[in-house]
Design a protein around this motif. Structure first.
Motif, short mmCIF file in Angstrom:
data_model
loop_
_atom_site.label_atom_id
_atom_site.label_comp_id
_atom_site.label_asym_id
_atom_site.label_seq_id
_atom_site.Cartn_x
_atom_site.Cartn_y
_atom_site.Cartn_z
N TRP A 11 1.56 0.92 2.69
CA TRP A 11 1.41 1.62 3.99
C TRP A 11 0.45 2.70 3.87
CZ3 TRP A 11 6.14 0.85 1.42
CH2 TRP A 11 6.64 1.98 0.84
N ARG A 14 -1.05 4.09 7.04
CA ARG A 14 0.13 4.40 8.21
C ARG A 14 1.23 5.54 7.52
NH1 ARG A 14 0.80 -1.40 7.57
NH2 ARG A 14 3.00 -0.74 7.13
N LEU A 16 4.44 7.36 7.50
CA LEU A 16 5.99 6.92 7.61
C LEU A 16 6.75 7.59 8.84
CD1 LEU A 16 6.93 6.68 3.95
CD2 LEU A 16 6.50 5.11 5.34
#
Length: 110
Positions: A11, A14, A16
């Motif tokens: 990720w 992106r 968290l």
């Protein structure tokens, strides 16, 4: 599970997002409904006194034993008396913690 150092972070592009939700219940303060408690000098406190460092186990280390091929360190404590306990809990931190337990013995147990 979280990746180890050799795995790519899936990720990375992106952020968290972590959200907390809390709910509080309140009621008007009534002095007759409150029992004052204080800390006892004979509290059951193990460790430092609030946290306990797990030692590197071996044959001569107190509390260590071999269980299923693994070293296990066990901390035990007890308290006898006529205290009224207002709050009692235990906690532990992964990955060193396998379990935690609190027991109340029957009246007359020594």
């Amino acid at each position: 599970p979280l990746p180890d150092a050799a795995q790519p972070i899936p990720w990375a592009d992106r952020p968290l997002v972590f959200r907390h939700k809390y709910r509080f219940w309140v009621q008007p303060y009534r002095e007759e409904a409150v029992t004052r408690v204080s800390r006892s000098p004979n509290e059951l406190l193990l460790g430092s006194p609030w946290e306990y460092d797990v030692p590197t186990c071996g044959p001569a280390v107190a509390g260590c034993s071999r269980e299923g091929g693994l070293w296990v360190h066990t901390v035990r404590g007890s308290m006898l008396g006529k205290q009224s306990i207002a709050h009692l809990n235990s906690h532990c931190h992964a990955p060193t913690c396998l379990s935690t337990a609190l027991y109340a013995c029957a009246v007359g147990t020594s």
